[in-house]
Write a protein that holds these residues in place. Structure first.
Motif, mmCIF file in Angstrom:
data_model
loop_
_atom_site.group_PDB
_atom_site.id
_atom_site.type_symbol
_atom_site.label_atom_id
_atom_site.label_comp_id
_atom_site.label_asym_id
_atom_site.label_seq_id
_atom_site.Cartn_x
_atom_site.Cartn_y
_atom_site.Cartn_z
ATOM 1 N N VAL A 1 40.144 42.787 30.621
ATOM 2 C CA VAL A 1 41.483 42.068 30.737
ATOM 3 C C VAL A 1 41.752 41.239 31.646
ATOM 4 O O VAL A 1 41.378 41.804 32.987
ATOM 5 N N ILE A 2 41.930 39.966 31.809
ATOM 6 C CA ILE A 2 42.165 39.158 32.899
ATOM 7 C C ILE A 2 43.742 38.680 33.125
ATOM 8 O O ILE A 2 44.371 38.138 32.122
ATOM 9 N N GLY A 3 44.462 38.781 34.204
ATOM 10 C CA GLY A 3 45.708 38.365 34.127
ATOM 11 C C GLY A 3 46.073 36.951 34.443
ATOM 12 O O GLY A 3 45.599 36.068 34.261
ATOM 13 N N ASP A 4 47.356 36.698 34.924
ATOM 14 C CA ASP A 4 47.700 35.007 34.973
ATOM 15 C C ASP A 4 47.226 34.619 36.064
ATOM 16 O O ASP A 4 46.926 35.072 37.096
ATOM 17 N N ILE B 1 41.176 42.412 35.656
ATOM 18 C CA ILE B 1 41.208 41.556 36.734
ATOM 19 C C ILE B 1 42.768 41.007 37.039
ATOM 20 O O ILE B 1 43.434 40.613 36.277
ATOM 21 N N GLY B 2 43.514 41.339 38.395
ATOM 22 C CA GLY B 2 44.886 41.271 38.533
ATOM 23 C C GLY B 2 45.185 39.553 38.633
ATOM 24 O O GLY B 2 44.236 38.708 38.547
ATOM 25 N N THR C 1 38.637 47.864 38.441
ATOM 26 C CA THR C 1 39.718 47.099 38.612
ATOM 27 C C THR C 1 40.101 46.196 39.721
ATOM 28 O O THR C 1 39.775 46.746 40.748
ATOM 29 N N VAL C 2 40.330 45.153 39.597
ATOM 30 C CA VAL C 2 40.687 44.222 40.790
ATOM 31 C C VAL C 2 42.136 43.846 40.883
ATOM 32 O O VAL C 2 42.821 43.493 39.893
ATOM 33 N N VAL D 1 35.284 51.387 40.430
ATOM 34 C CA VAL D 1 35.739 51.042 41.872
ATOM 35 C C VAL D 1 37.077 50.423 41.553
ATOM 36 O O VAL D 1 37.288 49.597 40.583
ATOM 37 N N ARG D 2 38.013 50.788 42.378
ATOM 38 C CA ARG D 2 39.384 50.126 42.262
ATOM 39 C C ARG D 2 39.692 49.194 43.794
ATOM 40 O O ARG D 2 39.557 49.601 44.830
#
Length: 218
Positions: A124-127, A142-143, A158-159, A175-176
């Motif tokens: 999942v990749i954010g905006d 990805i945030g 999680t980024v 890893v977060r």
């Protein structure tokens, strides 16, 4: 063919223009800069007009064009994203046809993924994210407003939002990485990081020698 305006006129914008021009179904009709920079900017780029945002609203309104923000710095790209969104624009995504991605890839708006990126399933990749030569393992998230350049993530990483991960950086599985992290070139993340973390290596010392005096093999 849908029309788009590219926000930005720097080297990143030139790269992204080329990607849309030769590997998408979009027609780039103009470039955009902040109104304050219009007087110091060039008038055209790749035969397209360079206009301030006020002029873009008039000549290429939201019901006619999409926008793509081609600005590398996360904070600037986020501010532009919010301004453009408030003005009513929708965003164009770009996923290179040469990138290695799977059908279940979930992405937000204004996402750019270049030809050298490899992305596993269940990602999942954010905006408003840029992925350049990024290798993303399965089940990663990805945030928004993040830029990953030449980085490798193992599975289930999680980024957070607004992160920058530099060339040859990487992260261990599960890893977060906190929000607003900057991970420098060559750094490996093996445990969770806090919000606002800056992770970097000491710079390599350069020594100047005559290359003809260096013996590589005996």
């Amino acid at each position: 063919m849908k029309q788009i305006v590219i926000y930005g006129v720097g080297k990143m914008a030139e790269f992204i223009y080329y990607s849309f021009r030769y590997d998408s179904n979009y027609d780039v009709v103009a470039f955009c800069v902040d109104d304050d920079y219009l007087e110091t900017s060039q008038k055209t780029l790749f035969d397209c007009p360079v206009l301030g945002f006020t002029d873009i609203l008039q000549h290429f309104p939201p019901d006619v064009c999409l926008l793509h923000i081609a600005v590398g710095r996360n904070s600037a790209r986020q501010a532009i994203f919010e301004k453009v969104q408030e003005a009513g624009y929708s965003f164009a995504n770009y996923i290179c046809s040469k990138a290695n991605v799977w059908p279940d890839l979930a992405i937000g708006r204004n996402v750019f993924i270049d030809q050298a990126s490899v992305i596993h399933p269940h990602v999942v990749i954010g905006d408003n994210c840029m992925l350049i030569a990024a290798r993303i393992g399965h089940h990663c998230s990805i945030g928004s407003h993040s830029l990953l350049s030449g980085t490798s993530l193992a599975g289930n990483v999680t980024v957070g939002d607004c992160c920058f991960l530099g060339i040859n950086s990487g992260a261990k599985e599960s890893v977060r990485i906190g929000k607003h992290n900057i991970v420098g070139a060559g750094c490996f993340i093996s445990k969770n990081t806090k919000d606002g973390a800056l992770i970097y290596q000491e710079r390599t010392v350069q020594k100047t020698v005559l290359s003809k005096n260096v013996v590589l093999f005996k």
